[in-house]
Design a protein around this motif. Structure first.
Motif, PDB file in Angstrom:
ATOM      1  N   ARG A  67       0.822  -1.216   0.000  1.00  9.22           N
ATOM      2  CA  ARG A  67       0.000   0.000   0.000  1.00  9.22           C
ATOM      3  C   ARG A  67       0.853   1.262   0.000  1.00  9.22           C
ATOM      4  O   ARG A  67       0.465   2.270  -0.581  1.00  9.22           O
ATOM      5  N   PHE A  68       1.987   1.228   0.667  1.00  6.93           N
ATOM      6  CA  PHE A  68       2.865   2.395   0.776  1.00  6.93           C
ATOM      7  C   PHE A  68       4.100   2.182  -0.098  1.00  6.93           C
ATOM      8  O   PHE A  68       4.637   1.077  -0.180  1.00  6.93           O
ATOM      9  N   THR A  69       4.553   3.268  -0.723  1.00  3.99           N
ATOM     10  CA  THR A  69       5.754   3.216  -1.551  1.00  3.99           C
ATOM     11  C   THR A  69       6.605   4.447  -1.290  1.00  3.99           C
ATOM     12  O   THR A  69       6.120   5.579  -1.416  1.00  3.99           O
ATOM     13  N   ALA A  70       7.854   4.228  -0.925  1.00  8.60           N
ATOM     14  CA  ALA A  70       8.790   5.330  -0.722  1.00  8.60           C
ATOM     15  C   ALA A  70       9.623   5.513  -1.986  1.00  8.60           C
ATOM     16  O   ALA A  70       9.959   4.534  -2.668  1.00  8.60           O
ATOM     17  N   SER A  71       9.938   6.751  -2.283  1.00  3.85           N
ATOM     18  CA  SER A  71      10.796   7.056  -3.417  1.00  3.85           C
ATOM     19  C   SER A  71      11.614   8.298  -3.079  1.00  3.85           C
ATOM     20  O   SER A  71      11.335   8.982  -2.092  1.00  3.85           O
ATOM     21  N   ARG A  72      12.626   8.541  -3.909  1.00  2.00           N
ATOM     22  CA  ARG A  72      13.423   9.727  -3.628  1.00  2.00           C
ATOM     23  C   ARG A  72      13.778  10.442  -4.916  1.00  2.00           C
ATOM     24  O   ARG A  72      13.846   9.838  -5.980  1.00  2.00           O
ATOM     25  N   ASP A  73      13.981  11.745  -4.795  1.00  3.82           N
ATOM     26  CA  ASP A  73      14.453  12.587  -5.885  1.00  3.82           C
ATOM     27  C   ASP A  73      15.650  13.325  -5.314  1.00  3.82           C
ATOM     28  O   ASP A  73      15.507  14.361  -4.656  1.00  3.82           O
ATOM     29  N   ASN A  74      16.820  12.750  -5.550  1.00  4.12           N
ATOM     30  CA  ASN A  74      18.016  13.335  -4.946  1.00  4.12           C
ATOM     31  C   ASN A  74      18.306  14.737  -5.477  1.00  4.12           C
ATOM     32  O   ASN A  74      18.877  15.567  -4.762  1.00  4.12           O
ATOM     33  N   ALA A  75      17.899  15.002  -6.707  1.00  5.32           N
ATOM     34  CA  ALA A  75      18.122  16.342  -7.263  1.00  5.32           C
ATOM     35  C   ALA A  75      17.326  17.394  -6.501  1.00  5.32           C
ATOM     36  O   ALA A  75      17.750  18.553  -6.396  1.00  5.32           O
ATOM     37  N   LYS A  76      16.174  16.986  -5.960  1.00  7.33           N
ATOM     38  CA  LYS A  76      15.345  17.897  -5.180  1.00  7.33           C
ATOM     39  C   LYS A  76      15.567  17.729  -3.688  1.00  7.33           C
ATOM     40  O   LYS A  76      14.891  18.390  -2.888  1.00  7.33           O
ATOM     41  N   THR A  78      14.613  15.422  -1.801  1.00  9.56           N
ATOM     42  CA  THR A  78      13.284  15.126  -1.270  1.00  9.56           C
ATOM     43  C   THR A  78      13.003  13.629  -1.341  1.00  9.56           C
ATOM     44  O   THR A  78      13.367  12.964  -2.323  1.00  9.56           O
ATOM     45  N   VAL A  79      12.369  13.127  -0.305  1.00 11.89           N
ATOM     46  CA  VAL A  79      11.885  11.750  -0.266  1.00 11.89           C
ATOM     47  C   VAL A  79      10.366  11.801  -0.156  1.00 11.89           C
ATOM     48  O   VAL A  79       9.813  12.682   0.514  1.00 11.89           O
ATOM     49  N   TYR A  80       9.714  10.866  -0.810  1.00 14.75           N
ATOM     50  CA  TYR A  80       8.258  10.825  -0.849  1.00 14.75           C
ATOM     51  C   TYR A  80       7.751   9.526  -0.229  1.00 14.75           C
ATOM     52  O   TYR A  80       8.438   8.495  -0.236  1.00 14.75           O
ATOM     53  N   LEU A  81       6.543   9.579   0.269  1.00 15.45           N
ATOM     54  CA  LEU A  81       5.842   8.378   0.709  1.00 15.45           C
ATOM     55  C   LEU A  81       4.455   8.400   0.075  1.00 15.45           C
ATOM     56  O   LEU A  81       3.616   9.204   0.472  1.00 15.45           O
ATOM     57  N   GLN A  82       4.260   7.554  -0.911  1.00 15.99           N
ATOM     58  CA  GLN A  82       2.955   7.419  -1.544  1.00 15.99           C
ATOM     59  C   GLN A  82       2.149   6.407  -0.749  1.00 15.99           C
ATOM     60  O   GLN A  82       2.583   5.266  -0.560  1.00 15.99           O
ATOM     61  N   MET A  83       0.980   6.829  -0.294  1.00 21.95           N
ATOM     62  CA  MET A  83       0.136   5.978   0.536  1.00 21.95           C
ATOM     63  C   MET A  83      -1.192   5.749  -0.182  1.00 21.95           C
ATOM     64  O   MET A  83      -1.923   6.708  -0.438  1.00 21.95           O
ATOM     65  N   ASN A  84      -1.458   4.511  -0.516  1.00 26.23           N
ATOM     66  CA  ASN A  84      -2.688   4.140  -1.207  1.00 26.23           C
ATOM     67  C   ASN A  84      -3.545   3.237  -0.324  1.00 26.23           C
ATOM     68  O   ASN A  84      -3.070   2.688   0.659  1.00 26.23           O
ATOM     69  N   SER A  85      -4.782   3.086  -0.727  1.00 29.73           N
ATOM     70  CA  SER A  85      -5.721   2.208  -0.006  1.00 29.73           C
ATOM     71  C   SER A  85      -5.688   2.490   1.492  1.00 29.73           C
ATOM     72  O   SER A  85      -5.603   1.583   2.316  1.00 29.73           O
ATOM     73  N   LEU A  86      -5.768   3.757   1.822  1.00 25.45           N
ATOM     74  CA  LEU A  86      -5.651   4.152   3.222  1.00 25.45           C
ATOM     75  C   LEU A  86      -6.817   3.646   4.053  1.00 25.45           C
ATOM     76  O   LEU A  86      -7.964   3.559   3.570  1.00 25.45           O
ATOM     77  N   LYS A  87      -6.491   3.317   5.299  1.00 25.15           N
ATOM     78  CA  LYS A  87      -7.465   2.781   6.243  1.00 25.15           C
ATOM     79  C   LYS A  87      -7.550   3.708   7.453  1.00 25.15           C
ATOM     80  O   LYS A  87      -6.599   4.426   7.756  1.00 25.15           O
ATOM     81  N   PRO A  88      -8.664   3.670   8.175  1.00 28.69           N
ATOM     82  CA  PRO A  88      -8.760   4.509   9.384  1.00 28.69           C
ATOM     83  C   PRO A  88      -7.606   4.260  10.360  1.00 28.69           C
ATOM     84  O   PRO A  88      -7.151   5.197  11.024  1.00 28.69           O
ATOM     85  N   GLU A  89      -7.104   3.052  10.427  1.00 28.62           N
ATOM     86  CA  GLU A  89      -6.003   2.752  11.337  1.00 28.62           C
ATOM     87  C   GLU A  89      -4.671   3.334  10.876  1.00 28.62           C
ATOM     88  O   GLU A  89      -3.679   3.270  11.603  1.00 28.62           O
TER      89      GLU A  89
END
Length: 122
Positions: A67-76, A78-89
């Motif tokens: 559900r979660f995917t981390a990625s990075r853009d070293n030029a910026k 910046t690191v990202y965390l894409q969170m899909n199918s989110l749940k109340p928990e």
């Protein structure tokens, strides 16, 4: 001065998505490990991802894997965390942190951002 700033949190319905960003300043990300953690009220801080900025390798615990995917853009720097199918928990304050080793233990990280609130609710 080393600084990490998270952004991208907010309110989302169950099943929705959010992308968190972690902007680093005072150092370059190309050699560091960035961990993502979350903490809900009354609970311990929990690791949800870590990414090695030099080779892009990642790790996810079972609770978020797929559900979660981390990625990075070293030029910026910046690191990202894409969170899909989110749940109340998944509701918690989410933090990014910088360290030197891949770990889901908060003690392995030296620098922390201020956190961004993620609320999953209908």
């Amino acid at each position: 001065q080393v600084q990490l700033v998270e952004s991208g949190g907010g309110l989302v319905q169950p099943g929705g998505s959010l992308r968190l960003s972690c902007l680093a300043s005072g150092f370059t990300l190309d050699k560091d490990v960035i961990g993502w953690f979350r903490q809900a009220p009354g609970k311990e801080r929990e690791g949800v991802s870590c990414i090695n900025s030099s080779d892009g390798s990642t790790y996810y615990p079972r609770s978020v894997k797929g559900r979660f995917t981390a990625s990075r853009d070293n030029a910026k720097n910046t690191v990202y965390l894409q969170m899909n199918s989110l749940k109340p928990e998944d509701t918690a304050v989410y933090y990014c942190a910088a360290g030197e080793v891949m770990s889901m233990s908060p003690q392995a990280y030296d620098y922390w951002g201020q956190g961004t609130q993620v609320t999953v609710s209908s």
